[in-house]
Enzyme design. Structure first.
Site, PDB file in Angstrom:
ATOM      1  N   ASP A  52     -10.613   4.171  -3.808  1.00  7.72           N
ATOM      2  CA  ASP A  52     -11.208   2.112  -2.277  1.00  7.72           C
ATOM      3  C   ASP A  52     -12.492   2.067  -3.549  1.00  7.72           C
ATOM      4  O   ASP A  52     -13.395   3.232  -3.498  1.00  7.72           O
ATOM      5  CB  ASP A  52     -11.161   2.856  -1.258  1.00  7.72           C
ATOM      6  CG  ASP A  52      -9.823   2.139  -0.631  1.00  7.72           C
ATOM      7  OD1 ASP A  52      -8.446   2.528  -1.832  1.00  7.72           O
ATOM      8  OD2 ASP A  52      -9.403   2.085   0.035  1.00  7.72           O
ATOM      9  N   ASP A 108       0.477  -1.085  -0.156  1.00  2.00           N
ATOM     10  CA  ASP A 108       0.244   0.064  -0.142  1.00  2.00           C
ATOM     11  C   ASP A 108       0.965   1.047  -0.123  1.00  2.00           C
ATOM     12  O   ASP A 108       2.349   1.048  -0.085  1.00  2.00           O
ATOM     13  CB  ASP A 108      -0.966  -0.782   0.846  1.00  2.00           C
ATOM     14  CG  ASP A 108      -2.186   0.680   0.973  1.00  2.00           C
ATOM     15  OD1 ASP A 108      -2.506   1.346  -0.017  1.00  2.00           O
ATOM     16  OD2 ASP A 108      -3.008   0.427   1.688  1.00  2.00           O
TER      17      ASP A 108
HETATM   18  C1  GLA Z   1      -5.979   1.600   1.665  1.00  2.00           C
HETATM   19  C2  GLA Z   1      -5.747   0.523   0.480  1.00  2.00           C
HETATM   20  C3  GLA Z   1      -6.945   0.369   0.753  1.00  2.00           C
HETATM   21  C4  GLA Z   1      -7.288  -0.960   1.026  1.00  2.00           C
HETATM   22  C5  GLA Z   1      -6.519   0.226   3.666  1.00  2.00           C
HETATM   23  C6  GLA Z   1      -6.391  -0.964   4.691  1.00  2.00           C
HETATM   24  O1  GLA Z   1      -6.789   2.282   1.203  1.00  2.00           O
HETATM   25  O2  GLA Z   1      -6.549   1.209  -1.083  1.00  2.00           O
HETATM   26  O3  GLA Z   1      -7.819  -1.444  -0.353  1.00  2.00           O
HETATM   27  O4  GLA Z   1      -5.997  -2.118   1.412  1.00  2.00           O
HETATM   28  O5  GLA Z   1      -5.964   0.646   3.179  1.00  2.00           O
HETATM   29  O6  GLA Z   1      -5.723  -0.030   5.472  1.00  2.00           O
END
Ligand code: GLA
Length: 562
Positions: A240, A171
């Site tokens: 997301d 990430d």
């Molecule tokens: C980000 C990523 C998500 C998830 C969260 C976890 O937002 O894009 O897919 O992994 O972090 O904290």
């Protein structure tokens, strides 16, 4: 990563191409042997991840219950083989040796027994970390501490290998940007270091990179995607999917599906077996998604050859939802070995028409209906780049209901609101091979991250004959063919450069009518070596001009039919 390497990369970014060697191994585990080269993730990964359904509300039991449910529902047998743990698995602090510590509340027996149990079910095991000093929820990350120091990429990769990790997601929260460095450079250092660490531990691990996501809305996203291809196999590159919340289980999440689809679709030039654009999790069948919307996500993801990573409570999926995400004919479109991104054939305010070539010479066609009312469609083979003419006919099978149309000269259907129809089609021999035909779009990138533009309408604009860029309407003037020779054809005319200006004229073998399409998305004219450029990045209709090609200029980044 040591400072020397960081400096080398900063001074000579091209060195990264050599440092990012392809993955070679004689013992393929999840890869496919091509000659003596193994491609990791030769088809888009499929499986499950906890995040979009549970966020941090999970334990090892949640993970193993879902793994079991993948098996008992039959989804594992249909390809959903990965069981991946996202953020929150690790403690906030490392131990005295600098090793990551598993959160003892969630994983009372540690991580290895969980990985072993997943493997025992015949499935693959995935884990998550972050390229910054902390993950997005504030647990210990692998990257450089704030103000610099020592990263933990290699040390952590050894830990994953000792557990038997098969899939790894990195990430992008809290990445340290050193003084004098750009954010893009800092990201490159971190993701290159992770790539090297995974290579060093001697286990084939699919690397899912969340590097480009934070650059969504800026042209830097394409620079990141260009180098990211060399490091990993899966690339997240946007926001997301809306997460599930038990307090509002039916809050609609379809808008996030449409938005993630919109920002992924223009990335066909980056995609090939072993490199998959990831529009984020499959929430089809979960709360906040109707059955029509679930069909849409499954069909759109499959048309894009996207990873199919479910994020839901698998045991609670209804039979109807299971039939959607487990539809073998649709999964086969996703897993087709050519790995093509769908071409956007046409976009109107209500519908998107998509076309995707398949390895066996057949093709897939999908029609998304974004609107609130049913829409009738009537599509001709020529719309998809087949030879026009009465002799060219199509056999088509609707992959949701199995209905067939034989030897038809138009594909007809009514698509329900928020639904997506998907056909597998076989064109008659008179149709010839399809050319690269469809829209040419320019995405609306500006420097200051317009996260407010969360809609398809605001994001991509269509090249329109004779020579403007404006709202996509589905008009014939927005259908272009990019020929193998490099012509940009609209009907019988070709885009040329005359007197330094782009314009349409009768096709002829003139140099000024040939274009080179680059990974950055530039259309470079063979005659004057300049780039096709929109007058501005805004959402209003723009005129076209020719300009010196710049590095990642928003007005020069085009998406062509694949
Ligand atoms: C980000 C990523 C998500 C998830 C969260 C976890 O937002 O894009 O897919 O992994 O972090 O904290």
């Amino acid at each position: 990563m040591d400072i020397t390497r960081r400096q080398i990369l900063a001074l000579f970014p091209a060195a990264a191409v050599f440092l990012a060697a392809a993955c070679w191994t004689s013992v393929p585990v999840f890869g496919e042997q091509v000659g003596h080269k193994t491609i990791l993730a030769a088809t888009p990964p499929m499986g499950w991840n906890d995040w979009a359904h549970y966020e941090c509300r999970y334990t090892s039991k949640t993970i193993l219950d879902n793994a079991q449910a993948l098996v008992s529902t039959g989804l594992a047998a249909r390809g959903y083989k990965l069981v991946a743990i996202d953020d929150c698995w690790m403690a906030k602090e490392r131990d005295a040796n600098g090793d990551l510590q598993v959160d003892p509340q969630r994983f009372p027996d540690g991580m290895k027994p969980v990985a072993d149990a997943v493997h025992k079910l015949g499935m693959e095991f995935g884990i998550y970390e972050d390229a910054g000093s902390k993950t997005c929820v504030g647990a210990a990350g692998s990257g450089l501490p704030k103000r610099g120091g020592q990263d933990h990429f290699l040390q952590d990769a050894r830990l994953y290998a000792s557990w038997g990790v098969d899939y790894f997601k990195l990430d992008n929260c809290n990445v340290y940007v050193a003084h004098g460095e750009t954010e893009e450079q800092a990201f490159r250092m971190a993701f290159a270091a992770e790539h090297e660490a995974l290579e060093a531990v001697g286990r084939p691990i699919i690397f899912s990179e969340c590097a480009a996501s934070v650059f969504l809305g800026t042209p830097d996203r394409y620079t990141v995607l260009s180098w990211g291809k060399g490091y990993g196999q899966v690339f997240r590159q946007g926001t997301d999917m809306d997460d599930f919340h038990a307090a509002s289980p039916n809050r609609s999440r379809f808008r996030s599906v449409l938005w993630n689809y919109a920002y992924t679709l223009p990335l066909g030039r980056f995609q090939e077996p072993g490199n998959w654009a990831d529009p984020d999790f499959l929430i089809a069948g979960d709360g906040g998604m109707s059955l029509a919307e679930s069909r849409s996500q499954m069909a759109l993801w499959s048309m894009m050859s996207a990873p199919l990573i479910l994020s839901s409570d698998v045991a609670k999926l209804t039979p109807e939802a299971l039939a959607i995400v487990g539809n073998e004919a649709v999964i086969a479109i996703d897993q087709d070995p050519l790995g093509q991104m769908a071409t956007l054939v046409g976009r109107s305010p209500e519908t998107d028409v998509l076309f995707k070539r398949l390895a066996d010479g057949a093709a897939a066609v999908a029609v998304l209906n974004r609107s609130e009312a049913p829409v009738k469609v009537d599509l001709r083979p020529a719309d998809f780049g087949f030879a026009a003419g009465a002799e060219c006919t199509l056999d088509a099978k609707d992959l949701w209901n199995g209905q067939e149309q034989s030897s038809v000269s138009t594909l007809q259907a009514e698509v329900a609101s928020h639904d997506t129809i998907i056909w597998r089609i076989q064109a008659s021999s008179q149709c010839g091979k399809p050319s690269r035909t469809g829209t040419i779009t320019l995405t609306n990138e500006v420097k200051n991250r317009p996260y407010s533009i969360h809609s398809i309408e605001g994001y991509a604009r269509c090249l329109t004959a004779p020579g403007t860029v404006g709202e996509c309407t589905g008009a014939a003037r927005q259908s272009w063919t990019f020929t193998p020779q490099g012509e940009l054809r609209s009907g019988h005319q070709c885009m040329a450069v005359l007197g330094g200006k782009p314009l349409l004229e009768a096709c002829s073998p003139a140099n000024a009518q040939y274009w080179r399409y680059t990974l950055e998305g530039n259309l470079v004219n063979n005659g004057n070596l300049q780039c096709l450029t929109a007058a501005g990045p805004g959402s209003k209709p723009q005129s076209l001009r020719m300009q010196v090609c710049g590095h990642s200029l928003a007005t020069q980044i085009w998406s062509l039919p694949n």
